[in-house]
Scaffold this motif. Structure first.
Motif, PDB file in Angstrom:
ATOM      1  N   VAL A 398       0.851  -1.187   0.000  1.00 51.07           N
ATOM      2  CA  VAL A 398       0.000   0.000   0.000  1.00 51.07           C
ATOM      3  C   VAL A 398       0.888   1.237   0.000  1.00 51.07           C
ATOM      4  O   VAL A 398       1.919   1.282   0.686  1.00 51.07           O
ATOM      5  CB  VAL A 398      -0.954   0.009   1.215  1.00 51.07           C
ATOM      6  N   GLU A 399       0.514   2.227  -0.778  1.00 53.46           N
ATOM      7  CA  GLU A 399       1.238   3.502  -0.844  1.00 53.46           C
ATOM      8  C   GLU A 399       0.281   4.629  -0.503  1.00 53.46           C
ATOM      9  O   GLU A 399      -0.782   4.760  -1.121  1.00 53.46           O
ATOM     10  CB  GLU A 399       1.800   3.727  -2.248  1.00 53.46           C
ATOM     11  N   TRP A 400       0.652   5.440   0.494  1.00 58.67           N
ATOM     12  CA  TRP A 400      -0.159   6.610   0.825  1.00 58.67           C
ATOM     13  C   TRP A 400       0.426   7.829   0.134  1.00 58.67           C
ATOM     14  O   TRP A 400       1.616   8.126   0.266  1.00 58.67           O
ATOM     15  CB  TRP A 400      -0.213   6.850   2.331  1.00 58.67           C
ATOM     16  N   ARG A 401      -0.419   8.529  -0.609  1.00 58.36           N
ATOM     17  CA  ARG A 401       0.033   9.668  -1.400  1.00 58.36           C
ATOM     18  C   ARG A 401      -0.396  11.010  -0.817  1.00 58.36           C
ATOM     19  O   ARG A 401       0.200  12.037  -1.135  1.00 58.36           O
ATOM     20  CB  ARG A 401      -0.514   9.546  -2.821  1.00 58.36           C
ATOM     21  N   GLY A 402      -1.461  11.007  -0.020  1.00 58.93           N
ATOM     22  CA  GLY A 402      -1.958  12.254   0.532  1.00 58.93           C
ATOM     23  C   GLY A 402      -2.730  13.052  -0.497  1.00 58.93           C
ATOM     24  O   GLY A 402      -3.090  12.566  -1.568  1.00 58.93           O
ATOM     25  N   GLY A 403      -2.992  14.300  -0.175  1.00 63.23           N
ATOM     26  CA  GLY A 403      -3.709  15.169  -1.106  1.00 63.23           C
ATOM     27  C   GLY A 403      -5.198  14.876  -1.114  1.00 63.23           C
ATOM     28  O   GLY A 403      -5.773  14.351  -0.161  1.00 63.23           O
ATOM     29  N   THR A 404      -5.834  15.220  -2.215  1.00 60.86           N
ATOM     30  CA  THR A 404      -7.273  15.070  -2.342  1.00 60.86           C
ATOM     31  C   THR A 404      -7.624  14.592  -3.741  1.00 60.86           C
ATOM     32  O   THR A 404      -6.820  14.739  -4.675  1.00 60.86           O
ATOM     33  CB  THR A 404      -7.993  16.405  -2.048  1.00 60.86           C
ATOM     34  N   ALA A 405      -8.810  14.033  -3.880  1.00 60.11           N
ATOM     35  CA  ALA A 405      -9.295  13.597  -5.196  1.00 60.11           C
ATOM     36  C   ALA A 405     -10.501  14.411  -5.634  1.00 60.11           C
ATOM     37  O   ALA A 405     -11.171  14.058  -6.609  1.00 60.11           O
ATOM     38  CB  ALA A 405      -9.651  12.111  -5.150  1.00 60.11           C
ATOM     39  N   ASP A 406     -10.782  15.521  -4.948  1.00 61.03           N
ATOM     40  CA  ASP A 406     -11.989  16.300  -5.240  1.00 61.03           C
ATOM     41  C   ASP A 406     -12.039  16.799  -6.679  1.00 61.03           C
ATOM     42  O   ASP A 406     -13.116  16.953  -7.255  1.00 61.03           O
ATOM     43  CB  ASP A 406     -12.086  17.494  -4.288  1.00 61.03           C
TER      44      ASP A 406
END
Length: 413
Positions: A398-406
């Motif tokens: 699993v890789e956490w990228r952060g940010g948003t997908a809005d």
């Protein structure tokens, strides 16, 4: 007031362009299309834009080859190596690849259903411009969705992907799995099982519910069909509890009770259950008998995520302690079962976690996506072990990228 809706329509162009008509015709007929007619339908629609020599290539269960799907109107050749072909390059990078030919251009387009990659579509055109590229990319996406949907109605796609006989236990395990990869702007996951055609007790699962990514890796005791049945109950209990939206400790207790009630105290399942807040990067997990996962940062393993262990599921363990880790954007966490590190030749040393870490770091330097890395790592480990796998093994990254997908919810006009 009655005229207001009509006035709002003024200036809006609702006419169909050629590409929209083409995709619309395909979609209109796809709903009732029996699986065996997908191939001639695709061939017919692609021919309308001047395409020829159309092939649909599906990933095999060993993640080594792209196997051709047979069907009227499709060109069926030999399977393509994922590592050593242009089709494989398109598949690994999830990006179109173009091959200039004497009589045109050969296009290789990844078949993406969401972020799950089904295979590759190959087609030759006399010339290619940006309109062709855009239309073919959207057409490939629509075909991928059709293949995934119709997959539940037929065995034809399974047969194309299967390169050798599969055990009954492996049939059960593959039917349990979610898509092998998921990629979003905030988080990406990828998993793989070994040995593909004889796996029995290993499995994994995940679900993205709002801002929480739920994950689990299980390893049922034993081998063969009994292990597959154990794993099936464990995954079923996990999904039931997860969908009830209870905490990790309660989830562990529910799985524990389910296994004990069905199989008694002599059978068990080792497991890790995890939750990742994809907005904050806050990771929580319960470890019930698995090796500690590895935290990878800047392509290096910076530490094992050690945690208080609890008894395997089915043994009636006490309420487990919840472990926590704050991730940074770009961090990756590798979860794996003990079959990976305990493998050894008769009389030889176990493969071991230190060697695994060496391979993780060397593979991470040349691999880009989580899908590429988990596949490359699996194959590198298999080569190192001389192709021998005496126990099931699972890799889940699993890789956490952060940010948003809005921004993806905003339709550009």
């Amino acid at each position: 007031m009655k005229n207001e809706p009509e006035s709002r329509k003024i200036g809006i162009d609702r006419s169909e362009g050629f590409g929209e008509r083409l995709l619309g015709a395909l979609l209109d007929r796809a709903h009732e299309m029996p699986p065996q007619l997908i191939a001639p339908l695709v061939a017919e629609e692609v021919a309308k834009i001047g395409g020829r020599d159309i092939s649909i290539l599906l990933q095999d269960y060993d993640h080594l080859l792209l196997a051709p799907l047979s069907g009227r109107g499709l060109t069926v050749g030999a399977a393509e190596s994922i590592d050593e072909s242009l089709a494989g390059r398109a598949f690994l990078r999830a990006l179109p690849v173009e091959q200039p030919l004497a009589d045109g251009v050969r296009m290789f387009l990844p078949l993406l259903d969401g972020s799950d990659e089904v295979g590759v579509m190959a087609v030759t055109l006399d010339t290619v411009d940006d309109d062709d590229r855009r239309l073919l990319r959207r057409l490939a996406g629509l075909i991928a969705g059709m293949l995934v949907t119709k997959n539940s109605y037929t065995d034809e796609f399974f047969r194309a992907r299967r390169r050798e006989q599969m055990s009954v236990a492996a049939e059960i395990q593959w039917s349990l799995l979610p898509p092998l990869a998921m990629v979003t702007p905030q988080v990406a996951v990828a998993g793989i099982l070994e040995p593909a055609y004889d796996v029995a007790g290993d499995s994994f699962d995940y679900a993205l519910n709002d801002d929480i990514l739920h994950m689990a890796v299980v390893d049922a005791m034993g081998h063969g069909l009994n292990a597959a049945v154990l794993a099936t109950v464990a995954i079923g209990a996990y999904r039931h509890a997860r969908r009830a939206d209870i905490g990790l400790a309660e989830l562990y207790a529910f799985m524990d009770t389910s296994i004990d009630a069905q199989f008694g105290p002599d059978q068990f399942v080792t497991a890790q259950m995890m939750r990742l807040n994809i907005t904050t990067g806050h990771l929580q997990w319960v470890n019930a008998g698995h090796p500690a996962p590895l935290l990878i940062r800047d392509r290096r393993v910076i530490k094992r995520l050690e945690s208080p262990g609890t008894l395997p599921v089915g043994f009636g363990g006490a309420q487990p302690l919840i472990s926590e880790q704050a991730l940074r954007p770009g961090d990756r966490v590798l979860f794996f079962t003990d079959g990976l590190v305990e493998e050894h030749e008769t009389g030889g040393e176990q493969f071991g976690e230190e060697r695994l870490i060496d391979f993780v770091e060397s593979t991470g330097r040349v691999s880009q996506s989580v899908r590429e890395m988990v596949r490359a790592l699996s194959h590198a480990l298999m080569r190192e072990r001389g192709g021998v796998t005496t126990d099931d093994a699972t890799l889940f990254l699993v890789e956490w990228r952060g940010g948003t997908a809005d921004h993806l919810a905003i339709v550009e006009t």
